[in-house]
Design a protein around this motif. Sequence first.
Motif: not given
Length: 422
Positions: A221-230, A91-93, A199-213
């Motif tokens: 993740e934002a696109k998969r969650r359809r945040f761009d359409e909100a 769903p689009v939030p 809050r309705l639904l939260r997803t979390v990501i974490a990594s040791m990657k540098s800022s760019k990747p």
Amino acid sequence: MLIAVAVAGLFFPQREALGLDPRDSTPGFKRQMVILDAETRSLKRASIVMKRVVGLDVSTNTIERVALEVGNDLEAAEQARWQNILTGEVPVPSVAIVEFDGGRIRTRKTGCGPGVHLDAKGWNETKNAIFVSATSETSGVDPQPNPPACFLDADHVAKLTEKAKTKENTGSNDSLPEEQEVSEKDQACKIKASHKPQRLLRTVIASMKSSKPFGAQMAREAKRRRFDEAPRKAYVADGLTCNWTIHAEHFEEYVAILDFTHAVSYLFTASLLCFGKTDQAWEAYLDWMTRAWRGKVGEVITELKSHQARIGLPPEDTDEDDPREQLRRVIGYLENNQQRMRYEEYRMSGLPTTSAWMESAVKEMNYRIKGTEMFWNKPAGAEAILQIRAAALSDDDRLVRLLSHRPGQLTLRRSPPATQAA
């Protein structure tokens, strides 16, 4: 003597500890191991719970080996945009909120095995982000013109300022989970109100990657969650440059919001620099903080510049501890973030003004990855536990879905001593 064991859909001969002999197991057994690893404080605790609750004596080596495999699977699934794993309509939030913060994880020297063998850095930087689908009400007037009580308490504000200084020097909050108690004043800042996003639904990501990747991963993740359409979108972070580089590259259409608690720490510091530890300093802080809360930080900057003129500009070769230089930095911080400090507008739009949700998520991450006894091999063990813990904290059950996705059996073989995880 071999004993036949049947539990949770498993049936196989058991010796004193699983993982020491070749055997086959179902994916359900794999889920049990990985989820226990994600939710308990250590491999040892996971093994103990497995024995006392599930009734199986599983070695820490076995749990570790499976966790490393699943960590790699999680990373691969993310790169493939979770195809065929996270299914169904997304769903689009009505309100899409992205929050970002750095963290720390302690690593050991490569190839040293278990124990305390710190690498050159000791602590290594991690990246954390949350993606919250929320709901809130908008308003034609400021629904909360007066700041919360927690920002009117001198002791609480002093602690916030000290915490912000620690983070500025280290890049993260290095306190361990047992040191991160929530005070009554913290709770006073979390009073529910209709204008505050729920809050309705939260997803979390974490990594040791540098800022760019990691920024690219955040965008996926934002696109998969359809945040761009909100219809309403917000990006919340503190003042570190890398946070706003990610915003500029991937989230430019999101309303940029500086975490208000960080603004508070700078305003409190400014009051001490201008007036010392006096009642006048506290009164100045209350005035500046209230004006900033109401979106009038420009007035505060003008006033601070007059105090800079009174105290004097720092010479070029001045020490960074010189009060004149410190005040100059405070003014620069506020000027650089001024366009991210329109807090009155954010409240009227039903957007957040602090990164409290991110702070909470970091504490939840730290529960599994930080402790006086926790050392992780870099990068495999550290990256794996970050991936697993973040997936476990996501509301879409992505860890369970991944572990349920691939049919077939998991083969447990004799493993060398644990070297990858705490």
